[in-house]
Write an enzyme that holds these catalytic residues in place. Structure first.
Site, short mmCIF file in Angstrom:
data_model
loop_
_atom_site.label_atom_id
_atom_site.label_comp_id
_atom_site.label_asym_id
_atom_site.label_seq_id
_atom_site.Cartn_x
_atom_site.Cartn_y
_atom_site.Cartn_z
N SER A 56 4.45 0.63 -18.28
CA SER A 56 3.76 1.30 -17.18
C SER A 56 2.51 0.51 -16.89
O SER A 56 1.90 -0.07 -17.79
CB SER A 56 3.35 2.73 -17.55
OG SER A 56 4.44 3.60 -17.48
N GLU A 63 -7.66 -2.53 -1.47
CA GLU A 63 -6.99 -1.73 -0.45
C GLU A 63 -6.30 -0.48 -1.02
O GLU A 63 -5.72 0.28 -0.28
CB GLU A 63 -5.96 -2.59 0.30
CG GLU A 63 -6.54 -3.81 0.97
CD GLU A 63 -6.82 -5.00 0.04
OE1 GLU A 63 -7.43 -5.97 0.52
OE2 GLU A 63 -6.45 -4.95 -1.16
N SER A 64 -6.31 -0.25 -2.31
CA SER A 64 -5.83 0.93 -3.02
C SER A 64 -5.17 0.52 -4.34
O SER A 64 -5.86 0.10 -5.24
CB SER A 64 -4.93 1.84 -2.20
OG SER A 64 -4.79 3.08 -2.88
N HIS A 69 6.44 2.18 -13.32
CA HIS A 69 6.96 2.61 -14.63
C HIS A 69 8.39 2.10 -14.70
O HIS A 69 9.16 2.29 -13.75
CB HIS A 69 6.92 4.13 -14.80
CG HIS A 69 7.30 4.53 -16.19
ND1 HIS A 69 6.44 4.39 -17.26
CD2 HIS A 69 8.46 4.99 -16.69
CE1 HIS A 69 7.06 4.78 -18.36
NE2 HIS A 69 8.29 5.14 -18.05
N CYS A 84 -4.48 0.56 2.18
CA CYS A 84 -5.28 1.09 3.28
C CYS A 84 -5.60 -0.04 4.24
O CYS A 84 -5.69 -1.20 3.84
CB CYS A 84 -6.58 1.70 2.75
SG CYS A 84 -6.29 3.13 1.68
#
Length: 125
Positions: A56, A63-64, A69, A84
């Site tokens: 994970s 931008e985010s 996983h 974003c």
């Protein structure tokens, strides 16, 4: 007219190579490169290897984020790519991941996040 703050792609990647999905360093490298392929600016990277298998991790971008996983024993990776602005295309990252994981196929859904009305009226939630 509505505008969104970002695009969030939820990708289901199937038929992936076991050895790739079970290798923390390789998954991390591929995820970072996916962010770069999409034109994102990488900020932080955290990945964890599970026992007996699975990885994970998250790549925080300006931008985010990109998150993953893996279930190597099933050849499956659950991925989300949230970007974003208009400069970064989350689909570029998803397509890159599909290729690098040697996947059989990928299905994905895109959601618009942060729908913003053009009007100046306040919205109460």
């Amino acid at each position: 007219m509505n505008n969104s703050l970002g695009r969030h792609v939820l990708a289901e990647i199937y038929g992936c190579n076991f050895d790739i999905l079970n290798n923390r360093e390789e998954v991390e490298s591929i995820m970072v490169n996916a962010a770069l392929e999409a034109g994102a600016e990488v900020r932080e990277v955290v990945f964890h290897k599970f026992s007996p298998q699975g990885v994970s991790g998250v790549v925080v971008i300006s931008e985010s984020h990109l998150a993953i996983h893996t279930w190597p024993e099933l050849g499956y990776a659950a991925v989300d790519v949230f970007t974003c602005g208009d400069r970064v295309n989350p689909w570029d990252a998803c397509n890159y991941l599909t290729e690098q994981f040697m996947a059989g196929h990928m299905t994905a859904t895109e959601m618009k996040r942060g729908i913003v009305e053009d009007s100046k009226e306040a919205v109460n939630l």
